[in-house]
Design a protein around this motif. Structure first.
Motif, PDB file in Angstrom:
ATOM      1  N   PRO A 124       0.809  -1.228   0.000  1.00 32.26           N
ATOM      2  CA  PRO A 124       0.000   0.000   0.000  1.00 32.26           C
ATOM      3  C   PRO A 124       0.837   1.270   0.000  1.00 32.26           C
ATOM      4  O   PRO A 124       0.514   2.238  -0.708  1.00 32.26           O
ATOM      5  CB  PRO A 124      -0.818  -0.123   1.299  1.00 32.26           C
ATOM      6  CG  PRO A 124      -0.828  -1.579   1.608  1.00 32.26           C
ATOM      7  CD  PRO A 124       0.501  -2.082   1.158  1.00 32.26           C
ATOM      8  N   GLU A 125       1.910   1.285   0.790  1.00 34.85           N
ATOM      9  CA  GLU A 125       2.777   2.468   0.847  1.00 34.85           C
ATOM     10  C   GLU A 125       3.467   2.688  -0.506  1.00 34.85           C
ATOM     11  O   GLU A 125       3.601   3.828  -0.970  1.00 34.85           O
ATOM     12  CB  GLU A 125       3.830   2.302   1.940  1.00 34.85           C
ATOM     13  CG  GLU A 125       3.274   2.308   3.354  1.00 34.85           C
ATOM     14  CD  GLU A 125       2.680   0.965   3.766  1.00 34.85           C
ATOM     15  OE1 GLU A 125       2.052   0.909   4.838  1.00 34.85           O
ATOM     16  OE2 GLU A 125       2.839  -0.027   3.024  1.00 34.85           O
ATOM     17  N   ALA A 126       3.889   1.587  -1.152  1.00 34.62           N
ATOM     18  CA  ALA A 126       4.523   1.697  -2.459  1.00 34.62           C
ATOM     19  C   ALA A 126       3.547   2.242  -3.493  1.00 34.62           C
ATOM     20  O   ALA A 126       3.892   3.117  -4.303  1.00 34.62           O
ATOM     21  CB  ALA A 126       5.063   0.335  -2.894  1.00 34.62           C
ATOM     22  N   ALA A 127       2.313   1.747  -3.461  1.00 34.10           N
ATOM     23  CA  ALA A 127       1.316   2.173  -4.444  1.00 34.10           C
ATOM     24  C   ALA A 127       1.027   3.666  -4.337  1.00 34.10           C
ATOM     25  O   ALA A 127       0.749   4.333  -5.343  1.00 34.10           O
ATOM     26  CB  ALA A 127       0.032   1.371  -4.256  1.00 34.10           C
ATOM     27  N   ALA A 128       1.111   4.204  -3.134  1.00 32.65           N
ATOM     28  CA  ALA A 128       0.834   5.625  -2.935  1.00 32.65           C
ATOM     29  C   ALA A 128       1.813   6.508  -3.700  1.00 32.65           C
ATOM     30  O   ALA A 128       1.485   7.647  -4.048  1.00 32.65           O
ATOM     31  CB  ALA A 128       0.882   5.960  -1.446  1.00 32.65           C
ATOM     32  N   TYR A 129       3.003   6.003  -3.976  1.00 32.52           N
ATOM     33  CA  TYR A 129       4.022   6.777  -4.684  1.00 32.52           C
ATOM     34  C   TYR A 129       4.274   6.244  -6.092  1.00 32.52           C
ATOM     35  O   TYR A 129       5.252   6.626  -6.737  1.00 32.52           O
ATOM     36  CB  TYR A 129       5.324   6.760  -3.887  1.00 32.52           C
ATOM     37  CG  TYR A 129       5.176   7.333  -2.492  1.00 32.52           C
ATOM     38  CD1 TYR A 129       4.602   8.589  -2.292  1.00 32.52           C
ATOM     39  CD2 TYR A 129       5.591   6.610  -1.376  1.00 32.52           C
ATOM     40  CE1 TYR A 129       4.448   9.108  -1.022  1.00 32.52           C
ATOM     41  CE2 TYR A 129       5.440   7.131  -0.094  1.00 32.52           C
ATOM     42  CZ  TYR A 129       4.862   8.371   0.072  1.00 32.52           C
ATOM     43  OH  TYR A 129       4.705   8.893   1.335  1.00 32.52           O
ATOM     44  N   GLY A 130       3.394   5.364  -6.568  1.00 31.34           N
ATOM     45  CA  GLY A 130       3.542   4.825  -7.912  1.00 31.34           C
ATOM     46  C   GLY A 130       4.668   3.819  -8.046  1.00 31.34           C
ATOM     47  O   GLY A 130       5.110   3.518  -9.163  1.00 31.34           O
ATOM     48  N   ILE A 131       5.143   3.279  -6.926  1.00 28.07           N
ATOM     49  CA  ILE A 131       6.240   2.316  -6.949  1.00 28.07           C
ATOM     50  C   ILE A 131       5.696   0.934  -7.308  1.00 28.07           C
ATOM     51  O   ILE A 131       4.706   0.475  -6.726  1.00 28.07           O
ATOM     52  CB  ILE A 131       6.958   2.267  -5.589  1.00 28.07           C
ATOM     53  CG1 ILE A 131       7.564   3.630  -5.271  1.00 28.07           C
ATOM     54  CG2 ILE A 131       8.036   1.188  -5.578  1.00 28.07           C
ATOM     55  CD1 ILE A 131       8.122   3.742  -3.864  1.00 28.07           C
ATOM     56  N   ASP A 132       6.331   0.284  -8.242  1.00 28.04           N
ATOM     57  CA  ASP A 132       5.900  -1.026  -8.704  1.00 28.04           C
ATOM     58  C   ASP A 132       6.478  -2.105  -7.787  1.00 28.04           C
ATOM     59  O   ASP A 132       7.443  -2.787  -8.130  1.00 28.04           O
ATOM     60  CB  ASP A 132       6.362  -1.238 -10.145  1.00 28.04           C
ATOM     61  CG  ASP A 132       5.829  -2.531 -10.755  1.00 28.04           C
ATOM     62  OD1 ASP A 132       5.006  -3.204 -10.109  1.00 28.04           O
ATOM     63  OD2 ASP A 132       6.261  -2.866 -11.869  1.00 28.04           O
ATOM     64  N   ALA A 133       5.878  -2.268  -6.603  1.00 25.96           N
ATOM     65  CA  ALA A 133       6.410  -3.211  -5.617  1.00 25.96           C
ATOM     66  C   ALA A 133       6.425  -4.628  -6.150  1.00 25.96           C
ATOM     67  O   ALA A 133       7.415  -5.367  -5.979  1.00 25.96           O
ATOM     68  CB  ALA A 133       5.600  -3.132  -4.327  1.00 25.96           C
ATOM     69  N   ASP A 134       5.348  -5.056  -6.800  1.00 27.24           N
ATOM     70  CA  ASP A 134       5.284  -6.418  -7.319  1.00 27.24           C
ATOM     71  C   ASP A 134       6.325  -6.630  -8.418  1.00 27.24           C
ATOM     72  O   ASP A 134       7.003  -7.662  -8.462  1.00 27.24           O
ATOM     73  CB  ASP A 134       3.888  -6.720  -7.857  1.00 27.24           C
ATOM     74  CG  ASP A 134       2.838  -6.804  -6.758  1.00 27.24           C
ATOM     75  OD1 ASP A 134       3.219  -7.081  -5.597  1.00 27.24           O
ATOM     76  OD2 ASP A 134       1.651  -6.595  -7.061  1.00 27.24           O
TER      77      ASP A 134
END
Length: 214
Positions: A124-134
């Motif tokens: 969730p934290e990654a998604a908030a900044y557009g980070i492609d965690a997966d």
């Protein structure tokens, strides 16, 4: 950073903080005093998430993942506790790539997988900044497997010590000149630049941090 005298004989920066003054190459390996190295990232810089990602991406694209990890380290030290796993995970990915480029296959693969696992706890934290965690986790696991299986996979000399030195900085166990000194021992003070004969190409392997960075 200047090398300054101190009562305990340790290198210190201009603010008096303990930090090795030995120049470093693009992969963070120590060079002899007086050699021309790559400028270190200043410590303790407070950046917003967008600036952190831009600077780290620039360094990754330039083949300097060690320096990118220092940017991520600033982010987890200055950011909110809720984002600790995010920035630590990214720091561990950068350090894992550093080791893979140095030819430290065991330490590199271990840190890449550790960073991927930490990012899984920060989606969730990654998604908030557009980070492609997966995507980053998949990249890290694939690179870890390829690093272990590729040429020089048995060359793990100093890998565990190196992982302890700079890899664990993402977990807050070593910092400043203490980590620098351990990294020097792990690499044997090698005065080389670029990827080692057994290492991956850090430029070719540089990951994309954000989904909109195409």
């Amino acid at each position: 950073m200047n090398r300054t005298a101190s009562d305990d004989g340790r290198d210190r920066d201009t603010a008096g903080r303990a930090r090795s003054a030995r120049p470093r190459d693009g992969l963070g390996r120590p060079l002899p005093y007086g050699a021309e190295g790559v400028p270190r990232q200043p410590e303790g810089v407070v950046r917003g998430p967008a600036e952190t990602l831009r600077e780290a991406q620039r360094l990754l694209d330039a083949g300097m993942p060690f320096h990118a990890h220092e940017v991520f380290e600033d982010a987890w030290k200055s950011g909110p506790e809720s984002e600790r796993d995010l920035w630590q995970g990214l720091a561990q990915l950068a350090v894992g790539l550093t080791h893979a480029a140095r030819g430290n296959t065991t330490g590199g693969a271990r840190l890449l997988r550790r960073g991927a696992a930490r990012l899984a706890d920060a989606v969730p934290e990654a998604a908030a900044y557009g980070i492609d965690a997966d995507g980053l986790a998949a990249w890290a696991r694939e690179l870890a497997a390829r690093t272990e299986a590729g040429p020089g996979a048995s060359n793990a000399v100093g890998a565990e010590a190196g992982a302890s030195a700079i890899g664990e900085s993402g977990a807050g166990t070593a910092s400043g000149s203490e980590a620098d000194g351990e990294a020097d021992a792990a690499t044997g003070g090698a005065a080389t630049t670029g990827a080692s004969a057994a290492g991956v190409d850090p430029v070719a392997e540089a990951p994309r941090l954000r989904r909109d960075d195409v």
